[in-house]
Design an enzyme around this catalytic site. Structure first.
Site, PDB file in Angstrom:
ATOM      1  N   GLY A  54       0.867  -1.182   0.000  1.00  0.00           N
ATOM      2  CA  GLY A  54       0.000   0.000   0.000  1.00  0.00           C
ATOM      3  C   GLY A  54       0.901   1.228   0.000  1.00  0.00           C
ATOM      4  CB  ALA A  55       0.905   4.197  -2.209  1.00  0.00           C
ATOM      5  CD  GLN A 203      -2.967  -6.992  -3.347  1.00  0.00           C
ATOM      6  OE1 GLN A 203      -3.672  -7.627  -4.126  1.00  0.00           O
ATOM      7  NE2 GLN A 203      -1.808  -6.484  -3.732  1.00  0.00           N
ATOM      8  CG  ASP A 244      -0.328   2.006  -5.850  1.00  0.00           C
ATOM      9  OD1 ASP A 244      -1.428   1.572  -6.250  1.00  0.00           O
ATOM     10  OD2 ASP A 244       0.277   1.555  -4.870  1.00  0.00           O
ATOM     11  CG  ASN A 254      -5.467   1.688  -7.229  1.00  0.00           C
ATOM     12  OD1 ASN A 254      -4.674   1.780  -6.296  1.00  0.00           O
ATOM     13  ND2 ASN A 254      -6.633   1.068  -7.106  1.00  0.00           N
ATOM     14  CE  LYS A 255      -2.046  -4.113  -6.559  1.00  0.00           C
ATOM     15  NZ  LYS A 255      -0.665  -4.516  -6.876  1.00  0.00           N
TER      16      LYS A 255
HETATM   17  O1  MRU Z   1       0.650  -3.913  -4.578  1.00  0.00           O
HETATM   18  P1  MRU Z   1       0.025  -3.211  -3.409  1.00  0.00           P
HETATM   19  O2  MRU Z   1      -0.756  -4.110  -2.515  1.00  0.00           O
HETATM   20  O3  MRU Z   1       1.039  -2.363  -2.658  1.00  0.00           O
HETATM   21  O4  MRU Z   1      -1.006  -2.208  -4.082  1.00  0.00           O
HETATM   22  C1  MRU Z   1      -1.818  -1.385  -3.281  1.00  0.00           C
HETATM   23  C2  MRU Z   1      -2.762  -0.571  -4.051  1.00  0.00           C
HETATM   24  O5  MRU Z   1      -2.815  -0.601  -5.256  1.00  0.00           O
HETATM   25  C3  MRU Z   1      -3.595   0.391  -3.266  1.00  0.00           C
HETATM   26  O6  MRU Z   1      -4.871   0.529  -3.821  1.00  0.00           O
HETATM   27  C4  MRU Z   1      -2.892   1.751  -3.305  1.00  0.00           C
HETATM   28  O7  MRU Z   1      -1.570   1.608  -2.833  1.00  0.00           O
HETATM   29  C5  MRU Z   1      -3.570   2.753  -2.496  1.00  0.00           C
HETATM   30  S1  MRU Z   1      -3.346   2.418  -0.784  1.00  0.00           S
HETATM   31  C6  MRU Z   1      -4.013   3.623   0.160  1.00  0.00           C
END
Ligand code: MRU
Length: 364
Positions: A54-55, A203, A244, A254-255
């Site tokens: 998560g960012a 996730q 992200d 984003n993801k």
């Molecule tokens: O690969 P990850 O689990 O780090 O990806 C996380 C995401 O894509 C979240 O949606 C993003 O970081 C926003 S978190 C507040």
């Protein structure tokens, strides 16, 4: 937020004032494990191998990684080497670079002997600031949920779809996309969340569902491909996701899979919101599709699925034939034109250069 009866953040300073404890997210929802990080290398591994993810949380962990490096060697050379080492762990979330730049800007001008204390102080502040940013994002997002709730029949919940985990586990506390949801529930507004499982690492199924369960938020887990169908049938009132990296033009990285949700939302007139703290905005990037580096992760994340077997053991099983190669781009970019609004700590902006600059005029 809560785990059982106890309040937890995702990362906190250990009693010795030097190491930090984290929730090791690789084992959720089946096991709640806390591990201690105390070296630069341990922080880098925790980020790269997604013990934390998560960012915003990646950024805070990296800030503490810089502090660990200063405990070992506070020289200019070590400062630069720590920045490089942590920066290469995950390429897409801009909060990582933001936090590393913050730490270097504070530590660089100081004499080496003064860097250690300053590093822990700034890392702690970044963690506290993240909590406050998310709480404020929550208050702005809550306005949107209130309005939708006011238009619903009495007793009907506001149906919200979310992707991946932009919850408290992705931040220090509250989460970004989940902050408005938690505040709405506190206020007594009826909500129901559709949780995308979020292949390949799940996730949504493993983290978001666990969080919502822990806070008594009504939710339903769906496969990633179900969202469009639900929207066509009027079963989703709004989408909220995290990000992200968001560009100065309002494109949202984003993801992987977020873009498809935004297309379906546009086609069905469902509002699509993105919740983000300002450290997630990359003011140097305009065109998200062309300019944001998309992390390509190990193909085994696609071919192997982790879960708990009937005996209670956490195991991985292969779901594709041996020899079939897997591709694993971890993020995608949703163009600004598909986004209804960006929920920031300063309010809700149009996803456009003008929209963002109206809230952050100092970036003019
Ligand atoms: O690969 P990850 O689990 O780090 O990806 C996380 C995401 O894509 C979240 O949606 C993003 O970081 C926003 S978190 C507040």
């Amino acid at each position: 937020m809560k785990v059982g009866d106890r309040h937890y953040r995702t990362i906190w300073l250990n009693e010795d004032g030097r190491a930090v404890d984290i929730i090791d997210q690789r084992w959720l929802p089946h096991e709640f494990r806390v591990v201690t990080l105390k070296t630069l290398e341990e922080a880098a591994i925790a980020i790269r191998d997604m013990w934390v993810r998560g960012a915003p949380l990646i950024g805070v962990t990296a800030a503490y990684g810089m502090a660990f490096a200063m405990a070992n060697d506070p020289s200019d050379k070590a400062l630069d080497a720590a920045w490089e080492h942590l920066h290469e762990t995950r390429p897409t979330a801009i909060n990582l670079k933001w936090a590393l730049d913050e730490m270097r800007a504070v530590l660089g001008p100081l004499a080496p002997a003064d860097r250690l204390e300053a590093a822990y102080k700034r890392a702690g502040e970044i963690a506290d600031e993240d909590t406050e940013l998310n709480r404020t994002i929550g208050t702005h997002g809550l306005e949107i949920i209130r309005k939708i709730a006011a238009g619903k029949k009495p007793g009907e919940p506001v149906n919200i779809l979310t992707h991946c985990n932009a919850g408290w586990l992705a931040t220090v506390d509250y989460g970004t996309a989940t902050a408005p949801i938690y505040l709405a529930v506190e206020e007594g507004i009826k909500v129901h969340v559709y949780v995308d499982e979020t292949r390949p690492r799940n996730q949504g199924a493993q983290l978001t569902a666990w969080e919502l369960n822990g806070h008594g938020v009504p939710h339903t887990l769906i496969v990633d491909n179900a969202g469009g169908h639900l929207m066509q049938h009027g079963m989703v009132d709004m989408v909220i996701v995290g990000t992200d990296r968001t560009t100065a033009n309002g494109d949202v990285c984003n993801k992987i899979g977020t873009y498809l949700k935004a297309l379906a939302a546009k086609d069905n007139g469902v509002p699509f919101y993105v919740a983000l703290p300002s450290p997630t905005i990359d003011w140097t990037v305009k065109d998200g599709v062309a300019e944001i580096p998309i992390e390509e992760r190990d193909g085994d994340e696609v071919a192997l699925v982790q879960g708990r077997d009937a005996s209670g053991n956490i195991i991985q099983v292969r779901i594709s034939p041996d020899g079939t190669p897997s591709g694993n781009p971890a993020f995608d970019v949703t163009p600004a034109r598909l986004i209804t609004g960006l929920i920031t700590e300063r309010g809700i902006a149009d996803a456009s250069p003008q929209g963002l600059l109206s809230l952050f005029p100092e970036r003019q």
